[in-house]
Design a protein around this motif. Structure first.
Motif: not given
Ligand code: AHM
Ligand code: MG
Length: 334
Positions: A101-107, A141-146, A84-87
């Motif tokens: 692209d999931n809520p945890i990885s997007n953060n 932007l953190i919170g969006t897909p990388a 969960g620490q990698c986007a």
């Protein structure tokens, strides 16, 4: 008795080197370390493939080697996904960047570029192979897909990089920009133990590593440099010793410990050579510099090259500073 330091302890202890550390990098490095142990286990069984392989799955000549590439790729991707620490991940095995692209990885703050099993053509001969990894902070932007551009950063932006060599023992070597440290796996207890603290290149060396069968296709400067390597001059330890395994990780690792230059130049047919800038050259260049050495494409510092695409290739020269600078002199002269 001397206290043994495990990779996990070391990573946690070093977290303090980053004043705003949240523990995320620590967790990614740890996840990579764990995935590495699973790959180590499979690599060590590779020779048993034809004996133990299930009918129709592992008996075809060469299939196990390909399977190991895929196995290693899946291990690292799954570990990074689950952590969960990698986007996003760029891998040699995947044409496109994998956006988690999931809520945890997007953060997540970080993106990873990886060559899961480098030198894999060597597996069937029981010759050393490796994994190369590198970690960047994402720019999106953190919170969006990388996105892909998060991976297309110059190596000067690297947060951490390392490699694992699956050799006569398995070793993980990494840097977070505060020196280079190496850990040897004790397979009986399943722990990486600090065995090579603060690795530094020797000032110079007497080994050169290149696929010399390409010599006739090399630029004149490289041919002249190889001639220099062959000349008799005991005061500069020449002629140099040739050592070439054909697994970059193993060649680079030996040269860093013993003193030698690794060369993968461009050729007439392939001016950009073979090695991939993002997940092979840049992580190794970060290690080289952190170990007091140098990595260049002949004229430019590898870490300063801005990649245009994730699978882009680059000529690659890495070794003790003095040796790489000598080679660059030849390139400038021609
Ligand atoms: P790979 O990523 O397909 O395994 O290829 C990379 C490897 C490097 O480990 C090694 O330095 C190089 O290919 C060897 O290439 P060559 O056989 O042309 O000398
Ligand atoms: Mg590779």
């Amino acid at each position: 008795m001397k206290k043994l330091i495990t990779l996990t302890e070391f990573i946690i202890d070093r977290q303090g080197e980053f004043p705003d550390a949240s523990g995320d990098l620590t967790r990614i490095l740890n996840d990579i370390g764990i995935a590495t142990k699973f790959v180590h286990r499979e690599v060590n069984k590779a020779g048993l493939a034809d004996i133990l392989g299930m009918e129709g799955t592992e008996n075809v000549q060469g299939e196990q080697q390909k399977k190991l590439d895929v196995y290693a790729n899946n291990q690292f991707i799954n570990a990074l996904k689950a952590g969960g620490q990698c986007a996003a991940i760029a891998s040699e095995e995947n044409e496109e960047v994998i956006i988690l692209d999931n809520p945890i990885s997007n953060n997540a703050k970080y993106v990873v570029a990886i060559d899961p099993l480098d030198g894999s053509s060597n597996i069937e001969a029981n010759v050393s192979i490796g994994t190369v990894f590198s970690i960047y902070k994402r720019k999106s932007l953190i919170g969006t897909p990388a996105n892909e551009s998060d991976l297309l950063q110059p190596g000067t932006e690297l947060v951490a990089a390392g490699y694992t060599i699956y050799g006569s023992s398995t070793m993980l070597v990494y840097t977070t920009g505060h020196g280079v440290n190496g850990f040897t796996l004790d397979p009986s207890v399943g722990l990486f133990i600090l065995s090579h603290p603060d690795i530094r290149y020797p000032e110079s060396g007497n080994i050169y590593s290149v696929n010399e069968s390409n010599r006739i296709y090399f630029p004149e400067a490289i041919k002249a440099y190889l001639q220099f390597c062959h000349e008799d001059d005991p005061s500069t330890k020449r002629p140099y010793i040739t050592r070439y395994i054909g697994s970059m990780v193993a060649d680079v690792h030996r040269n860093m410990l013993l003193g030698g230059i690794f060369l993968y130049p461009g050729t007439i047919k392939k001016p950009q050579g073979k090695l991939r800038l993002l997940y092979e050259c840049k992580p190794m260049a970060f290690i080289a510099e952190q170990a007091g050495g140098k990595a260049s494409d002949g004229t430019r510092r590898i870490l300063e090259i801005h990649p245009d695409s994730i699978h882009q290739r680059s000529p690659f020269f890495m070794g003790p500073k003095a040796m790489v600078e000598k080679l660059e002199e030849f390139i400038r002269f021609f």
